[in-house]
Design an enzyme around this catalytic site. Structure first.
Site, PDB file in Angstrom:
ATOM      1  N   CYS A   1      47.407 -22.675  33.987  1.00 24.52           N
ATOM      2  CA  CYS A   1      46.558 -22.361  35.141  1.00 24.52           C
ATOM      3  C   CYS A   1      47.421 -21.897  36.316  1.00 24.52           C
ATOM      4  O   CYS A   1      47.948 -20.806  36.276  1.00 24.52           O
ATOM      5  CB  CYS A   1      45.647 -23.538  35.476  1.00 24.52           C
ATOM      6  SG  CYS A   1      44.167 -22.987  36.323  1.00 24.52           S
TER       7      CYS A   1
ATOM      8  N   GLU B   1      45.339 -28.695  27.583  1.00 23.86           N
ATOM      9  CA  GLU B   1      45.532 -30.152  27.508  1.00 23.86           C
ATOM     10  C   GLU B   1      44.224 -30.936  27.424  1.00 23.86           C
ATOM     11  O   GLU B   1      44.208 -32.051  26.921  1.00 23.86           O
ATOM     12  CB  GLU B   1      46.387 -30.640  28.691  1.00 23.86           C
ATOM     13  CG  GLU B   1      45.730 -30.640  30.067  1.00 23.86           C
ATOM     14  CD  GLU B   1      45.790 -29.309  30.803  1.00 23.86           C
ATOM     15  OE1 GLU B   1      45.985 -28.256  30.156  1.00 23.86           O
ATOM     16  OE2 GLU B   1      45.617 -29.316  32.042  1.00 23.86           O
TER      17      GLU B   1
ATOM     18  N   HIS C   1      43.009 -24.665  30.472  1.00 30.11           N
ATOM     19  CA  HIS C   1      43.727 -25.938  30.337  1.00 30.11           C
ATOM     20  C   HIS C   1      43.695 -26.415  28.882  1.00 30.11           C
ATOM     21  O   HIS C   1      42.765 -27.136  28.506  1.00 30.11           O
ATOM     22  CB  HIS C   1      43.068 -27.006  31.217  1.00 30.11           C
ATOM     23  CG  HIS C   1      43.238 -26.765  32.674  1.00 30.11           C
ATOM     24  ND1 HIS C   1      44.183 -27.411  33.428  1.00 30.11           N
ATOM     25  CD2 HIS C   1      42.588 -25.932  33.515  1.00 30.11           C
ATOM     26  CE1 HIS C   1      44.118 -26.993  34.679  1.00 30.11           C
ATOM     27  NE2 HIS C   1      43.149 -26.096  34.754  1.00 30.11           N
TER      28      HIS C   1
END
Ligand code: GLN
Length: 535
Positions: free
Chosen positions: A383, A511, A509
């Site tokens: 990001c 994650e 993202h």
């Protein structure tokens, strides 16, 4: 109609005892017995969601597929269960009050005095049951944020009391408490647990199961004492001893029979054997790594690992795929300068530049990226991390000296990162970013397409700014290529550098989607590149 069972998890004595991990572990065990389970977090603060909270205070804001900005515990739920959560899984006091006040203005309660009981408690109960109905769940585990006795969590405890009164054995209360060890006395102390159960009792709630967080094993005497004073069966006193990794907790809870105690109390059959094989395989790999690498995590919240929780966990999941222990070195972006960058990043086999907002630490991030690009150190920018990679490339390769993001410098003549069209008219800050899952087309022939092995992916977002497509040709011609693009609006989602072993920036993202069962391909690819860098 499917009848759902409700398990409430409350906490006593102190915060940070790990209610989220205990809830996720119990859910994991019930799931491993074949039940359909979800977890919900009720947070007692007045923010509508944690999206507007400072990560220093509250840790990372976790984002779901449907674009909810949520408490980081939802990340644990998803990582443990490999199941998705949604808006309905995280409710705050702010959201409850907003709904009730909206109803009052609409006239839904005409003539009534609107009060905490029954209106606020009814809304809380409605939100708990709504989640149950959404997914045909056998169990909804609802974690009550805060500590019993806090003024702000009282309406939640009262809602628990009412649900129990209404639904009887279909509801169960697990209370997590602390049994501290007093080194001077050489003893475990049960008083704080007794007091926190007394507080719960004052509110009309008798816990069914006590999970006792402790640094030392609870012997039979202590268990019996807690049981007697707190009015629970000795078998319902569950020890939760400190562990090196949170991923061990489901196994500890299994060994303490938490799942069978709960199932028996709720009159649910214990037919299926616990199937934890893949979890145990993961744990074995996690505890016996054959390789190790060091990766730098460059961000501005490095004093507090919780701010990057999902990233830290993603490295753990993906590391086990390679049987590799990833040592994460947290590096404060504000401390990085041209003069010290080589020294700060020395010995690292990879550099990850973290997501973030605002100006602080930006130049340090850009400097770290320049170093990773030039030294051919594997790099992943997430990001804001990708946006910084774009700025760095524009300045140092394309020669656009004042290139910047308009987030940091609204007057730059080279806005290589610019506010998204759809964001320009937005003035309210809460819940208005580009949030949640969007599709992305992966460009064939790229490194990331080898990693993902599929053409269309879906990843979660949380941003207002984007790559400025006016500069795309200059970037591509110089070797920094768009390798992931949103198929409907052409927003650049992934960029990859030619002539570099592994240099990837992603606007989304990754994650948020990594779980124990499905480690994320980008983290798997990044760690592999880092392991090769060592050679
Ligand atoms: N601040 C940047 C944006 O809003 C990046 C956000 C992030 O890293 N999550 O676009």
């Amino acid at each position: 109609m499917h009848s759902t069972k409700y398990i409430f998890v409350t906490g006593g004595v102190t915060s940070s005892l790990g209610k989220g991990i205990i809830s996720a572990s119990l859910a994991k065990l019930l799931q491993a017995r074949g039940y359909n389970v979800t977890i919900q977090k009720l947070d007692p603060y007045i923010n509508i969601d944690p999206g507007t909270l400072n990560p220093y205070e509250h840790g990372e804001c976790f984002v779901t597929d449907d674009g909810a900005e949520t408490d980081l515990d939802l990340g644990h739920y998803e990582r443990f269960l490999n199941a998705k959560t949604s808006q309905a899984n995280n409710i705050t006091t702010g959201r409850i009050y907003q709904a009730v006040i909206d109803k009052e203005r609409r006239g839904d309660y005409l003539g009534e005095t609107v009060q905490v009981i029954p209106h606020i408690t009814d809304e809380i109960k409605y939100r708990i049951k709504l989640l149950a109905n959404q997914g045909n769940f056998d169990f909804v585990i609802t974690e009550i944020g805060g500590t019993v006795g806090d003024i702000e969590s009282l309406p939640y405890i009262e809602a628990v009391r009412q649900m129990r009164w209404e639904l009887g054995a279909s509801c169960l209360v697990v209370h997590l408490t602390l049994v501290p060890y007093l080194a001077a006395a050489g003893e475990l102390k049960t008083k704080p647990t007794q007091h926190s159960v007394k507080t719960l009792l004052e509110y009309g709630v008798q816990p069914d199961v006590l999970v006792c967080r402790t640094e030392h094993h609870l012997n039979e005497g202590i268990r019996n004492k807690i049981a007697l004073f707190c009015n629970v069966e000795p078998t319902s006193v569950i020890e939760s001893i400190d562990t090196k990794t949170i991923y061990e907790v489901p196994i500890l809870m299994r060994d303490e029979n938490l799942d069978t105690v709960v199932l028996k109390k709720m009159n649910m059959p214990i037919e299926k054997e616990l199937d934890l094989n893949s979890w145990l395989e993961f744990l074995t790999k996690l505890k016996n790594p054959k390789h190790e690498v060091s990766i730098g995590l460059v961000g501005k919240y490095v004093e507090l690992k919780d701010a990057y929780k999902s990233i830290v966990e993603s490295f753990i999941h993906a590391g086990t795929v390679h049987e590799c222990k990833v040592h994460l070195k947290l590096i404060h972006s504000e401390s990085i300068t041209e003069a010290n960058v080589a020294e700060k990043l020395a010995g690292l086999s990879g550099v990850l530049v973290a997501p973030g907002f605002g100006e602080r630490g930006i130049e340090g991030k850009i400097t770290a990226i320049k170093y990773a690009r030039e030294s051919k150190t594997p790099f992943l920018g997430i990001c804001l991390g990708m946006q910084c990679a774009v700025i760095e490339f524009a300045r140092n390769v394309l020669g656009l000296a004042d290139a910047h993001s308009t987030e940091m410098n609204s007057r730059t003549t080279n806005p290589v990162i610019d506010i998204m069209e759809a964001q320009k008219k937005i003035s309210c800050k809460g819940g208005t970013m580009r949030l949640g899952a969007y599709p992305c087309k992966v460009i064939a022939g790229s490194k990331v397409s080898e990693i993902y092995k599929t053409e269309l992916i879906s990843e979660r977002h949380r941003h207002r700014y984007e790559f400025n497509n006016k500069y795309l040709d200059s970037f591509q011609n110089a070797g920094f290529k768009a390798v992931g693009v949103n198929p409907t609006d052409n927003l650049i989602e992934m960029m990859e550098l030619d002539n570099h072993p592994w240099f990837v920036g992603v606007q989304f993202h990754p994650e948020y989607k990594s779980t124990v069962k499905q480690p994320h391909p980008l983290f798997i690819g990044f760690i592999k590149a880092a392991m090769n860098f060592n050679k």
